[in-house]
Design an enzyme around this catalytic site. Structure first.
Site, short mmCIF file in Angstrom:
data_model
loop_
_atom_site.label_atom_id
_atom_site.label_comp_id
_atom_site.label_asym_id
_atom_site.label_seq_id
_atom_site.Cartn_x
_atom_site.Cartn_y
_atom_site.Cartn_z
N ASP A 266 0.83 -1.19 0.00
CA ASP A 266 0.00 0.00 0.00
C ASP A 266 0.87 1.25 0.00
OD1 ASP A 266 -2.29 -1.49 0.04
OD2 ASP A 266 -2.66 -1.27 2.20
N LYS B 65 -3.71 3.55 -2.73
CA LYS B 65 -5.05 4.09 -2.89
C LYS B 65 -5.09 5.48 -2.26
CE LYS B 65 -7.66 -0.28 -2.62
NZ LYS B 65 -6.59 -1.23 -2.33
N MET C 114 -9.74 7.48 8.57
CA MET C 114 -10.09 8.12 7.29
C MET C 114 -11.17 9.18 7.45
SD MET C 114 -10.13 4.56 5.08
CE MET C 114 -11.09 3.70 6.36
#
Length: 260
Positions: free
Chosen positions: A37, A59, A171
């Site tokens: 990631d 991402k 997030m």
């Protein structure tokens, strides 16, 4: 026919290479293929040998290098070709890491999987900030939620935050205004302590403290960037030293009015 390889779902922890498990470090040092990631710290990637193939599937909120289905297919395809695959993820693979989806795809294809847990972003960042997520005098329950997801306004967070409880939001930087509005609409006090931990357990870590009503203003004024966690609850004010001082009562009142 090549023997099927194994997919290793490895947690990289919150960022500091010293916080890797011994199993994770051993696998990285012997790895031949690493699918990682974007939030994995460079110091951790540096443990991988120079002869290994590195594939980034980073991402972001608005851009994905590969869709999750494509990542699943990549892992399975490489394993079926006989290669062991290290799937390296920030934090822990099974806490907002989509490790469960990848494990299911592997099982469906008959590929063996090993899960190597990591220190979760919540545990690692809170520990680095010296915020105890549970505390005998402040919290006997902790809940993890995702602040960036479809249908945020429709999710029922009632009872997840308040006296004696801690809410940790992953997030949540981009949706801080909606989060504050949602929680206050559910009855959470505007002066509930909050802490925003940016780049937890890394040299650039910041701990910004305030109250719920002023959360959007803190994120905006301090230009908080991901990775960042939001901790909501009485524990966010303990210990009261360091970081951003709590906004004064007037600021909290103004922020509260903005959501009414």
């Amino acid at each position: 026919m090549a023997q099927t390889g194994t997919i290793y779902l490895v947690g990289a922890g919150p960022g500091d290479a010293d916080l890797l498990t011994l199993r994770a470090a051993t696998l990285l040092q012997s790895a031949k293929l690493v699918v990682h990631d974007g939030l994995v710290d460079p110091s951790i990637l540096a443990l991988v040998g120079s002869d290994a193939t590195m594939i980034s599937v980073a991402k972001s909120r608005s851009k994905h290098t590969l869709r999750q289905d494509d990542i699943n297919a990549l892992l399975v395809r490489e394993a079926l070709a006989g290669r062991d695959v290290i799937r390296l993820k920030g934090g822990d693979p099974f806490i907002f890491g989509r490790g469960g989806e990848e494990a299911e795809a592997a099982h469906a294809a008959g590929v063996p999987v090993e899960v190597v847990p990591g220190i979760s972003a919540a545990n690692g960042a809170a520990a680095a900030a010296q915020i105890a997520l549970t505390h005998r005098e402040a919290s006997s329950m902790v809940t993890f939620v995702a602040g960036q997801c479809k249908g945020l306004a429709d999710q029922d967070w009632a009872g997840l935050a308040g006296k004696g409880r801690t809410l940790v939001i992953y997030m949540g930087v981009k949706t801080a205004p909606q989060i504050a509005e949602k929680l206050m609409a559910d009855g959470l006090a505007p002066d509930m302590p909050v802490a925003v931990i940016e780049n937890g357990a890394r040299p650039t870590m910041r701990v910004l403290r305030g109250v719920l009503a002023a959360l959007p203003e803190i994120v905006s004024r301090e230009r908080v960037v991901t990775p960042a966690l939001i901790v909501i609850g009485e524990v966010a004010a303990r210990p009261p030293k360091g970081g951003l001082a709590s906004p004064d009562t007037a600021l909290a009142a103004l922020a509260k009015e903005a959501f009414q």
